[in-house]
Design a protein around this motif. Structure first.
Motif, PDB file in Angstrom:
ATOM      1  N   ALA A 293      41.961 -56.212 -65.881  1.00 58.12           N
ATOM      2  CA  ALA A 293      43.277 -55.618 -66.139  1.00 58.12           C
ATOM      3  C   ALA A 293      43.062 -54.357 -66.955  1.00 58.12           C
ATOM      4  O   ALA A 293      42.090 -54.239 -67.711  1.00 58.12           O
ATOM      5  CB  ALA A 293      44.195 -56.586 -66.878  1.00 58.12           C
ATOM      6  N   ARG A 348      49.447 -63.225 -71.865  1.00 56.15           N
ATOM      7  CA  ARG A 348      49.264 -62.476 -70.626  1.00 56.15           C
ATOM      8  C   ARG A 348      47.865 -62.697 -70.043  1.00 56.15           C
ATOM      9  O   ARG A 348      47.698 -62.847 -68.821  1.00 56.15           O
ATOM     10  CB  ARG A 348      49.489 -60.986 -70.874  1.00 56.15           C
ATOM     11  N   LEU A 352      46.807 -64.370 -66.435  1.00 53.94           N
ATOM     12  CA  LEU A 352      45.924 -63.741 -65.455  1.00 53.94           C
ATOM     13  C   LEU A 352      44.819 -64.708 -65.017  1.00 53.94           C
ATOM     14  O   LEU A 352      44.469 -64.774 -63.841  1.00 53.94           O
ATOM     15  CB  LEU A 352      45.294 -62.472 -66.038  1.00 53.94           C
ATOM     16  N   THR A 353      44.294 -65.450 -65.978  1.00 54.09           N
ATOM     17  CA  THR A 353      43.220 -66.399 -65.680  1.00 54.09           C
ATOM     18  C   THR A 353      43.711 -67.536 -64.806  1.00 54.09           C
ATOM     19  O   THR A 353      43.045 -67.938 -63.844  1.00 54.09           O
ATOM     20  CB  THR A 353      42.638 -66.961 -66.989  1.00 54.09           C
ATOM     21  N   PRO A 356      45.327 -66.130 -60.506  1.00 56.97           N
ATOM     22  CA  PRO A 356      44.657 -64.953 -59.943  1.00 56.97           C
ATOM     23  C   PRO A 356      45.411 -64.344 -58.763  1.00 56.97           C
ATOM     24  O   PRO A 356      45.359 -63.125 -58.562  1.00 56.97           O
ATOM     25  CB  PRO A 356      43.287 -65.490 -59.524  1.00 56.97           C
ATOM     26  N   ALA A 359      47.974 -61.990 -60.125  1.00 54.01           N
ATOM     27  CA  ALA A 359      47.355 -60.749 -60.601  1.00 54.01           C
ATOM     28  C   ALA A 359      47.039 -59.822 -59.430  1.00 54.01           C
ATOM     29  O   ALA A 359      47.268 -58.610 -59.498  1.00 54.01           O
ATOM     30  CB  ALA A 359      46.084 -61.068 -61.381  1.00 54.01           C
TER      31      ALA A 359
END
Length: 392
Positions: A293, A348, A352-353, A356, A359
């Motif tokens: 990111a 955040r 994201l983890t 996926p 994202a």
């Protein structure tokens, strides 16, 4: 229809790091490529702290444009310094003090004389950014043919009475985003003929994210910061927020920075923050593609080129809450989200983890947004149409 154009910018060159300088350079080169006769009027300075004359005061050809460089004259007087501190800390200043401060910390008399003698020979003269002597003092000489690209920020300098003519008096003003345009109207009078043109970004032919990680020994997923490591660009704030996020919920993301300036890392972040310094354009683009990111902590944005470069590279954006411009881009595109502090950053990153696919979808929305709105051919079409209307 084409004509003769001049671009006045305090610094110019491929090694110059700065958003407004990059925009001026790319517009100048882009319009030259479309048949306009283009000159750049700039200083011999490279460093925006010292404003020392590092380049020769001569005339050269660069990327199809004529570049005329003029020497800076240092004007760091005690009175100017006192006024600068008063302005910076929000203390009252008189109109005379503000006008005197416009020449702090440098002047460019040769550039001023050139515009006096030859300004009427240009069909249009562009000035950017709003803040420096090269704009505040030189623009009034050719106001009837001036196009100001202010790169405006919501900061104390923009609220000064001495700055008002920069937005009120030129023939045209071009804004890079709608929030910048709205800010200009909140601050005071704006020339009647103004528009939101945006800015453009180049599309890299390819990316090498795996090679980037290998070349720089980066093994963990990482957040990327690209730009000037300065207080006003949010660097110190980001370090604090990142450190807090690690204590609250360490998702395994390192922080990588590229650009210029001192990192000044606290001991607790050694081994988690990797500064790669100034990279050439291709390797910087690879950094965007390799990142999990891109993080934008700056509140002082009028467009945010690095956000666009991140989306082009297929990377989602995490932006600091309070930046109207970046939040506007994130909301319009769906390519990024905001956070307010270390706890918000930790949430955040965890999201994201854990998600996926989300994202990846954000990144694709951001990329489509840039391709549809902010490539240079699209932006130059808007600029050229307004320029031709001005000269009709």
């Amino acid at each position: 229809m084409t004509g003769s154009l001049a671009f006045v910018t305090p610094r110019f060159g491929p090694g110059v790091v700065g958003g407004s300088e990059a925009v001026s350079r790319e517009i100048a080169v882009g319009l030259a490529g479309r048949g306009w006769e283009v000159e750049v009027l700039t200083t011999c300075a490279v460093d925006h702290y010292t404003w020392a004359n590092e380049l020769a005061p001569d005339t050269t050809e660069e990327d199809g444009v004529t570049v005329r460089r003029f020497e800076t004259v240092e004007s760091r007087t005690r009175l100017g310094h006192r006024t600068h501190l008063s302005i910076y800390y929000g203390r009252p200043t008189t109109p005379d003090e503000q006008v005197g401060w416009l020449s702090f910390p440098f002047r460019v008399p040769g550039l001023f004389r050139h515009l006096l003698r030859h300004g009427s020979g240009y069909d249009a003269v562009f000035f950017s950014p709003y803040l420096f002597w090269t704009t505040t003092v030189c623009m009034p000489i050719v106001a009837d043919r001036a196009v100001v690209i202010p790169c405006l920020h919501d900061e104390v300098y923009a609220k000064l009475e001495a700055i008002r003519p920069v937005l009120a008096d030129p023939a045209r003003a071009w804004f890079l985003s709608e929030p910048e345009h709205e800010l200009a109207h909140r601050l005071g009078p704006v020339t009647e003929r103004h528009s939101v043109t945006g800015a453009g970004v180049d599309i890299p032919a390819s990316y090498d994210p795996a090679g980037f990680r290998q070349r720089h020994g980066i093994r963990r997923p990482f957040l990327l910061f690209a730009g000037r490591r300065e207080v006003d660009k949010g660097w110190n704030w980001l370090l604090d927020a990142y450190a807090d996020s690690l204590e609250l919920d360490d998702s395994g993301f390192d922080l990588v920075s590229v650009g210029v300036g001192e990192t000044d890392l606290p001991r607790g972040l050694l081994g988690r923050v990797h500064d790669l310094g100034f990279l050439d354009t291709a390797e910087r683009d690879n950094a965007f593609a390799a990142a999990a990111a891109y993080v934008q902590p700056s509140l002082m944005e009028s467009f945010s080129r690095s956000v666009m470069e991140s989306w082009l590279a297929g990377t989602p954006v995490l932006a600091r809450e309070g930046s109207e411009v970046v939040a506007w881009h994130c909301e319009r595109s769906g390519g990024g989200v905001v956070f307010a502090d270390g706890a918000g950053l930790a949430r955040r990153l965890r999201h994201l983890t854990d998600h996926p696919a989300m994202a990846a979808e954000m990144a694709e929305r951001g990329r489509r947004y840039v391709l549809d709105t902010y490539t240079w051919p699209v932006v130059l079409d808007r600029m050229e149409a307004d320029l031709k209307a001005m000269l009709h």
